[in-house]
Design a protein around this motif. Structure first.
Motif, mmCIF file in Angstrom:
data_model
loop_
_atom_site.group_PDB
_atom_site.id
_atom_site.type_symbol
_atom_site.label_atom_id
_atom_site.label_comp_id
_atom_site.label_asym_id
_atom_site.label_seq_id
_atom_site.Cartn_x
_atom_site.Cartn_y
_atom_site.Cartn_z
ATOM 1 N N LEU A 136 0.841 -1.191 0.000
ATOM 2 C CA LEU A 136 0.000 0.000 0.000
ATOM 3 C C LEU A 136 0.879 1.246 0.000
ATOM 4 O O LEU A 136 1.813 1.363 0.801
ATOM 5 N N ASP A 137 0.588 2.183 -0.881
ATOM 6 C CA ASP A 137 1.381 3.400 -1.004
ATOM 7 C C ASP A 137 0.906 4.426 0.025
ATOM 8 O O ASP A 137 -0.002 5.213 -0.223
ATOM 9 N N LEU A 138 1.544 4.415 1.182
ATOM 10 C CA LEU A 138 1.146 5.307 2.277
ATOM 11 C C LEU A 138 1.503 6.759 1.995
ATOM 12 O O LEU A 138 1.039 7.654 2.702
ATOM 13 N N GLY A 139 2.309 7.001 0.985
ATOM 14 C CA GLY A 139 2.686 8.359 0.640
ATOM 15 C C GLY A 139 1.644 9.099 -0.180
ATOM 16 O O GLY A 139 1.754 10.317 -0.365
ATOM 17 N N ARG A 140 0.646 8.399 -0.656
ATOM 18 C CA ARG A 140 -0.396 9.040 -1.462
ATOM 19 C C ARG A 140 -1.348 9.820 -0.573
ATOM 20 O O ARG A 140 -1.732 9.367 0.517
ATOM 21 N N ALA A 141 -1.777 10.975 -1.046
ATOM 22 C CA ALA A 141 -2.657 11.823 -0.250
ATOM 23 C C ALA A 141 -4.004 11.153 0.011
ATOM 24 O O ALA A 141 -4.561 11.268 1.119
ATOM 25 N N ASP A 142 -4.540 10.434 -0.986
ATOM 26 C CA ASP A 142 -5.851 9.809 -0.782
ATOM 27 C C ASP A 142 -5.764 8.654 0.210
ATOM 28 O O ASP A 142 -6.690 8.431 1.002
ATOM 29 N N VAL A 143 -4.653 7.925 0.204
ATOM 30 C CA VAL A 143 -4.473 6.857 1.176
ATOM 31 C C VAL A 143 -4.339 7.447 2.578
ATOM 32 O O VAL A 143 -4.943 6.953 3.541
ATOM 33 N N ALA A 144 -3.555 8.511 2.716
ATOM 34 C CA ALA A 144 -3.389 9.159 4.019
ATOM 35 C C ALA A 144 -4.712 9.690 4.540
ATOM 36 O O ALA A 144 -5.007 9.579 5.750
ATOM 37 N N ALA A 145 -5.537 10.239 3.642
ATOM 38 C CA ALA A 145 -6.834 10.757 4.077
ATOM 39 C C ALA A 145 -7.745 9.631 4.551
ATOM 40 O O ALA A 145 -8.441 9.761 5.575
ATOM 41 N N ASP A 146 -7.762 8.519 3.828
ATOM 42 C CA ASP A 146 -8.578 7.378 4.253
ATOM 43 C C ASP A 146 -8.085 6.820 5.577
ATOM 44 O O ASP A 146 -8.885 6.437 6.445
ATOM 45 N N LEU A 147 -6.789 6.778 5.760
ATOM 46 C CA LEU A 147 -6.221 6.252 6.992
ATOM 47 C C LEU A 147 -6.637 7.115 8.177
ATOM 48 O O LEU A 147 -7.049 6.590 9.231
ATOM 49 N N ALA A 148 -6.569 8.414 8.019
ATOM 50 C CA ALA A 148 -6.991 9.311 9.100
ATOM 51 C C ALA A 148 -8.477 9.137 9.406
ATOM 52 O O ALA A 148 -8.890 9.126 10.579
ATOM 53 N N VAL A 199 -5.589 -4.134 1.538
ATOM 54 C CA VAL A 199 -6.636 -3.960 2.541
ATOM 55 C C VAL A 199 -6.088 -4.281 3.937
ATOM 56 O O VAL A 199 -6.334 -3.557 4.904
ATOM 57 N N ARG A 200 -5.326 -5.370 4.051
ATOM 58 C CA ARG A 200 -4.762 -5.735 5.353
ATOM 59 C C ARG A 200 -3.753 -4.684 5.828
ATOM 60 O O ARG A 200 -3.739 -4.328 7.012
ATOM 61 N N GLU A 201 -2.903 -4.191 4.931
ATOM 62 C CA GLU A 201 -1.933 -3.185 5.344
ATOM 63 C C GLU A 201 -2.619 -1.900 5.788
ATOM 64 O O GLU A 201 -2.178 -1.244 6.740
ATOM 65 N N LEU A 202 -3.706 -1.538 5.119
ATOM 66 C CA LEU A 202 -4.462 -0.367 5.551
ATOM 67 C C LEU A 202 -5.040 -0.600 6.947
ATOM 68 O O LEU A 202 -4.981 0.284 7.814
ATOM 69 N N ALA A 203 -5.585 -1.795 7.171
ATOM 70 C CA ALA A 203 -6.136 -2.109 8.495
ATOM 71 C C ALA A 203 -5.056 -2.046 9.565
ATOM 72 O O ALA A 203 -5.271 -1.494 10.663
ATOM 73 N N GLU A 204 -3.894 -2.565 9.281
ATOM 74 C CA GLU A 204 -2.801 -2.562 10.259
ATOM 75 C C GLU A 204 -2.361 -1.145 10.587
ATOM 76 O O GLU A 204 -2.041 -0.831 11.745
ATOM 77 N N GLN A 205 -2.361 -0.278 9.579
ATOM 78 C CA GLN A 205 -1.904 1.091 9.796
ATOM 79 C C GLN A 205 -2.886 1.920 10.618
ATOM 80 O O GLN A 205 -2.506 2.960 11.162
#
Length: 467
Positions: A136-148, A199-205
């Motif tokens: 999962l590309d954690l550096g992407r703005a959309d990924v960071a927004a979803d994570l928050a 999906v799993r990496e997003l959940a872990e983060q």
């Protein structure tokens, strides 16, 4: 060809007394409501003998227009199967409801349905927000927004495919729903494992252990290979459907006769009887993935970049060009050398591809295929390139595709429509030798240091640029 004139009293598609059966209860959820999904997964479901038990709720990516058009006609649409000698038009009834992608509440509500069993998705390779290594590309703005958002509230609106799947799994878990099968339908090799990983990496983060648990316990991830050429719908297509059927369809789909769907994995809550509609269930999808990814998709990339440089607009135009045809055959010889399927199977598939590509009535735009090369070239071309280099050979077919993509990034042929355009286009600027090394380094640093390969790609790029 003259477009038929539509009669003045067109009938609107409607059900159940009109042109389709009554809407089936929703047991399948789909993300990526578009032409390919409606020509493929929805079409297979419509042809299954138990279709009346397997309705689909589909969500667009983000734009609402298609969902609005389909809701207005009760989810029905026409599918025109266009062969070289005529059309066959049918009404597809498997879509029970449609929603704009931004309707997050409706998305979660469907996950909470007790009878939901299957979640399919059609997104591009770029849509999985992966790094080059598949993570999962954690550096992407959309990924960071979803994570928050997910850290704050798992039911908060999210936008990436991984985020939407995780939010849905969480909502289902909270509603005490059972596990479902998640089935990606795309050109990504090993797509079931690939989707499970992001999906799993997003959940872990998120730091929420319960979200990791819902990924582990709430879903199986099925790997699939899908194949059907489905071009964008034109105004002419809409007018032809109206004239030949008397139906007013705001969302018709045109496709080719050929279709294939190969699946491997578990369906813990059941599935439609797709096998009676021609779907194949196997223990290992890999040989079929490779056949399609390298022979069809790799050929598409070659034609999209080299063909548009030579002035062609469609696949049919490019494959009719003797030069492009020779390049295509050269690439296929290289790719076929590294496939495990029987030689007769590969020969038959290649012959079928030539017939499909040459169908003049399927206007598959090369500019459409050329999009997102930064995601497509690595999976379609580089595996064969590496295997050939391991044999001590500089594969001219693969080198030519890389050269054509370099020329594409430098402004030749199709316009650059790439999720990573801001990154890759500047790499291709400047003197060709330096530009080539930067582009190859983006793909794989080992390629940039391969002198024989660099020489071959540069020579092909000079030839293409001189066309």
């Amino acid at each position: 060809m003259n477009t038929p004139v539509a009669p003045p009293d067109l009938r609107l598609l409607s059900r159940p007394a009109g042109d389709g059966r009554a809407a089936a209860p929703v047991r399948i959820l789909h993300l990526g409501l578009g032409n390919f999904f409606r020509a493929h997964q929805a079409w297979y479901t419509d042809r299954a003998p138990d279709a009346d038990q397997w309705g689909i709720a589909a969500f667009t990516g983000r734009r609402p227009e298609l969902a609005d058009a389909l809701v207005a006609q009760d989810g029905l649409y026409t599918l025109t199967t266009r062969s070289s000698d005529g059309d066959h038009v049918a009404v597809v009834s498997s879509l029970s409801t449609a929603h704009p992608g931004g309707d997050h509440d409706a998305w979660l509500d469907h996950w909470r349905l007790p009878d939901l069993a299957v979640v399919t998705l059609t997104v591009t390779e770029a849509g999985y927000t992966r790094r080059a290594d598949g993570g999962l590309d954690l550096g992407r703005a959309d990924v960071a927004a979803d994570l928050a958002a997910l850290r704050s509230d798992p039911a908060a609106p999210v936008h990436t495919a991984a985020g939407r799947l995780l939010a849905g799994l969480s909502a289902r878990w909270q509603a005490s729903g059972g596990p479902v099968a998640i089935v990606p339908c795309d050109n990504l090799s090993g797509n079931g494992e690939a989707v499970e990983r992001v999906v799993r990496e997003l959940a872990e983060q998120t730091g929420r252990p319960e979200l990791v648990e819902v990924v582990d316990q709430g879903a199986s991830f099925v790997t699939s290979m899908v194949d059907r050429i489905t071009p964008a719908t034109t105004d002419e297509d809409r007018a032809t459907v109206a004239a030949t059927t008397g139906l007013r369809d705001s969302a018709p789909v045109v496709t080719e006769p050929f279709s294939e769907w190969v699946l491997s994995g578990d369906f813990p809550a059941g599935r439609p009887r797709w096998e009676t509609a021609g779907v194949r269930f196997v223990a290992d999808v890999t040989p079929y993935e490779q056949r399609k990814l390298w022979l069809l998709n790799g050929a598409h990339s070659l034609l999209a970049y080299a063909g548009t440089i030579r002035g062609h607009r469609t696949v049919a135009e490019a494959v009719a060009d003797p030069g492009c045809r020779a390049w295509l055959e050269e690439w296929w010889v290289e790719a076929s050398r590294h496939m495990s399927l029987p030689a007769d199977d590969l020969a038959a598939y290649r012959a079928a591809l030539l017939e499909r590509f040459a169908n003049p009535r399927i206007r598959h735009a090369l500019a459409q295929i050329a999009a997102d090369g930064s995601q497509k070239v690595p999976v379609r071309i580089l595996p064969i390139l590496r295997k050939e280099r391991a044999r001590g050979v500089v594969p001219q077919g693969a080198a030519r595709v890389l050269a054509a993509w370099l020329c594409h990034l430098r402004g030749l042929g199709a316009p650059v429509l790439d999720a990573a355009a801001a990154q890759v286009v500047p790499l291709a600027d400047g003197p060709p030798p330096e530009a080539l090394r930067r582009v190859l380094d983006f793909l794989d640093p080992d390629l940039a240091s391969d002198r024989e390969l660099v020489t071959a790609v540069l020579a092909h790029s000079e030839t293409l640029a001189a066309v």
